[in-house]
Design an enzyme around this catalytic site. Structure first.
Site, PDB file in Angstrom:
ATOM      1  N   GLU A   1       0.809  -1.223   0.000  1.00 21.86           N
ATOM      2  CA  GLU A   1       0.000   0.000   0.000  1.00 21.86           C
ATOM      3  C   GLU A   1       0.840   1.270   0.000  1.00 21.86           C
ATOM      4  OE1 GLU A   1      -0.586  -2.611   1.920  1.00 21.86           O
ATOM      5  OE2 GLU A   1      -2.599  -3.282   1.399  1.00 21.86           O
TER       6      GLU A   1
ATOM      7  N   HIS B   1     -10.708  -5.113  10.357  1.00 27.23           N
ATOM      8  CA  HIS B   1     -11.305  -4.887   9.035  1.00 27.23           C
ATOM      9  C   HIS B   1     -12.602  -4.104   9.111  1.00 27.23           C
ATOM     10  CE1 HIS B   1      -8.446  -7.976   7.825  1.00 27.23           C
ATOM     11  NE2 HIS B   1      -8.718  -7.726   6.568  1.00 27.23           N
TER      12      HIS B   1
END
Lengths: 324, 333
Positions: free
Chosen positions: A61, A130
């Site tokens: 990322e 998450h």
């Protein structure tokens, strides 16, 4: 006239249009290509636009968000998809230290015309790592714009102006909205500057955004049955906030509850409340209330997760508190 | 404390014509004099914030940047005054930026660590260690996608090699065969932590090789070697071979910044490395080859000093950006 489509299809159409219309636009992220997109937003794109423009990345990322910034500096118009806001924490350095700073820090020499899209929010039993809603963190940063499309029209329409913007724009797409269906009017017209009233009312302003919008609308229906006419204001643009429209809703309703899936402390809700204090204090008949996530890592078990998040019944209870 | 013994000073004939050799010598001297003056002005309170000097490392920026083309992209670190100068930014704009003046390259908004110049394609002045590498990957990607001839040269120190950004960037650049030249200025210390105390593998070229990227090691104190190796590396990158990693083995003569008691290295080590100083060793080689006289060196030095004085005068005469402009350029419109 209007036609029916869901949020996912609307976003897919928006990206398809951007890729078709501008050769500088490309899509980059984890599994955007061969996999068809984690949430199937880019299904079929790889075949249509090729691997140069539909670019699968490794799990990297920081690297690929930074590469998106560099590509924007180099003349491209990248759409960088970070699978979820949770993983965007790995890329925060590039977003905060590079994308947000370059224009100002270079004395106006370098703009970063980059769009970063990411899924946000809880509600799918994905547990603490998450399920984040960190829009408020991003909305804290000068130099970036933060969008939260929560309707079919916004899912279809926010990407084009975001790509046309010369500066970095971060778009948060709440996972609970992806299968939401709705009508898209033929004459849809979307900006990335204003908050919008989604349900007009006069007794209380429910101010919200993203995945909490359907919950706020459901709460408004329940309140209507109880004789309370609630207005629902969708912030849409989380930075810069449309303070004038927030103040106008408060001036009209004289009561406000802010609904935000972020944790209460230091939340975007807190910022909205502060702006109401600064701009509409004398319009208020009661202290502003808020419904936020409980201050806990979001748990897995369904009943516990539901208890941790804003829900329509919590919004109804907060509003009824004004009239008790 | 590990001793970092210096090898023998760079020596041997200089395979360049006189004009080119003197141009590079002059650029090293310009950096040296500018940096010395910057330290002085820091002491005088004219320059504030962090100030990281390039003294001792001049051969790397000068030798490498003269091997690149004006259309190439440059990404640099917070120790970038020399890179900006060699790339073509005026010394006055650099000094004024360090003064915080409106006439600086970024109107005084960035200071010493954030020199930017659109005209010479200098994309910072990036002060998060490793932060420039992903940007360079993206600039390389943009160049490749637009079929441009330009390559992107990314300068960073050995300290950056421990950052995740280094590894992610090396992988992406090699995976996508991007035209990026990774220029690692290994001065043996990440601030005060020596490379042996920071890296399980101190041979940095081995790391590059693990990404299937060609890697070259060069004596960063030897401007001839720096230039020739970089020229060869840049040609390969420009030809479409993909990214390449060059490790310039160099040494910083001054403290890390202006707040550094240098407790982490021996004075004798610094003195030993100074025997390899890029300016006096290069000058000696030129003189031995009949390409430089003492008078010519003194003229180069005098010109550099005059340029520095003019830069200081420019910065002193500069103005302050009006406070009304504080929020200008947070966004473009």
């Amino acid at each position: 006239m209007s036609r029916k489509l869901n949020y996912r299809e609307a976003m897919r159409e928006a990206m398809h249009e951007a890729l078709t219309n501008d050769p500088r636009v490309f899509l980059m992220g984890e599994d955007v290509g061969m996999y068809g997109g984690t949430y199937a937003f880019s299904k079929g794109f790889l075949d249509e636009f090729g691997p140069e423009r539909i670019r699968d990345t490794p799990l990297s990322e920081l690297g690929f968000v930074g590469a998106g910034i560099g590509a924007a500096l180099g003349g491209m118009r990248p759409i960088v998809e970070v699978m979820t806001v949770n993983f965007s924490l790995l890329a925060l350095d590039q977003i905060v230290n590079s994308a947000a700073t370059f224009r100002h820090m270079s004395g106006g020499q370098f703009s970063v015309p980059l769009v970063i899209r990411m899924t946000t929010g809880a509600g799918r039993q994905l547990a603490a790592q998450h399920s984040h809603s960190l829009e408020g963190w991003y909305a804290h940063i000068p130099g970036i714009k933060v969008l939260a499309p929560a309707t079919i029209e916004d899912a279809r329409g926010m990407l084009a102006p975001a790509l046309a913007d010369p500066d970095p724009v971060v778009i948060f797409e709440h996972a609970a909205l992806f299968n939401m269906e709705g009508g898209l009017p033929d004459d849809w017209n979307v900006d990335i500057s204003s908050a919008k009233v989604r349900r007009a009312g006069k007794d209380v302003a429910i101010i919200t955004h993203g995945g909490s919008l359907p919950k706020a609308l459901a709460a408004a229906e329940q309140l209507a049955a109880a004789g309370i006419d609630a207005e629902v204001l969708d912030l849409r643009v989380l930075r810069p906030l449309d303070t004038a429209t927030i103040a106008a809703s408060v001036a009209k309703c004289h009561r406000a509850v802010v609904v935000d899936e972020g944790w209460r402390t230091g939340s975007l809700a807190a910022e909205v409340m502060a702006r109401i204090m600064e701009n509409a204090f004398f319009e208020l008949d009661a202290p502003v209330a808020r419904v936020c996530s409980e201050e806990v890592p979001i748990p897995y078990a369904r009943h516990m997760e539901e208890a941790a998040l804003p829900q329509a019944d919590k919004i109804v209870a907060a509003v009824k508190g004004f009239f008790a | 404390m590990t001793d970092h013994h210096a090898a023998a000073p760079p020596a041997g004939p200089v395979p360049w014509d006189k004009a080119f050799a003197l141009k590079l010598l002059a650029d090293m001297v310009r950096i040296r004099r500018m940096e010395e003056k910057s330290a002085e002005m820091y002491g005088a309170g004219k320059i504030r914030g962090f100030l990281h000097l390039y003294i001792g490392e001049e051969a790397t920026a000068v030798g490498a940047l003269h091997a690149l083309s004006p259309e190439d992209n440059i990404v640099a670190t917070y120790r970038e005054h020399g890179h900006a100068l060699v790339r073509g930014m005026g010394m006055g704009a650099i000094m004024a930026e360090m003064y915080g003046k409106r006439e600086g390259c970024a109107h005084g908004r960035g200071g010493s660590m954030h020199l930017f110049d659109k005209a010479t394609r200098l994309f910072g002045g990036n002060a998060i260690v490793g932060g420039g590498l992903p940007l360079a990957v993206g600039l390389g990607l943009a160049g490749k996608m637009q079929n441009e001839k330009r390559i992107t040269a990314c300068f960073f120190g050995d300290g950056a090699v421990a950052e995740g950004a280094f590894h992610e960037s090396m992988n992406l650049a090699a995976l996508w065969k991007l035209p990026v030249l990774f220029c690692c200025e290994n001065n043996l210390f990440g601030m005060g932590t020596s490379i042996e105390r920071a890296e399980s593998q101190t041979d940095l070229c081995v790391k590059a090789a693990s990404y299937n990227m060609p890697a070259l090691k060069v004596d960063g104190m030897d401007i001839v070697a720096v230039h020739e190796v970089t020229k060869q590396a840049a040609q390969r990158v420009r030809a479409g071979e993909g990214p390449l990693f060059v490790e310039y083995q160099t040494y910083r003569f001054r403290a890390h910044s202006m707040f550094d008691a240098e407790l982490y290295r021996q004075k004798a080590e610094v003195e030993e490395w100074k025997t390899r100083g890029p300016i006096h060793t290069f000058s000696a080689r030129l003189k031995a080859g009949g390409k430089l006289t003492e008078e010519e060196f003194l003229a180069i030095d005098a010109a550099a000093n005059a340029e520095v004085e003019a830069a200081v005068a420019f910065a002193e005469a500069g103005t302050w950006e009006p406070i009304e402009d504080l929020l200008k350029d947070v966004h473009t419109s």
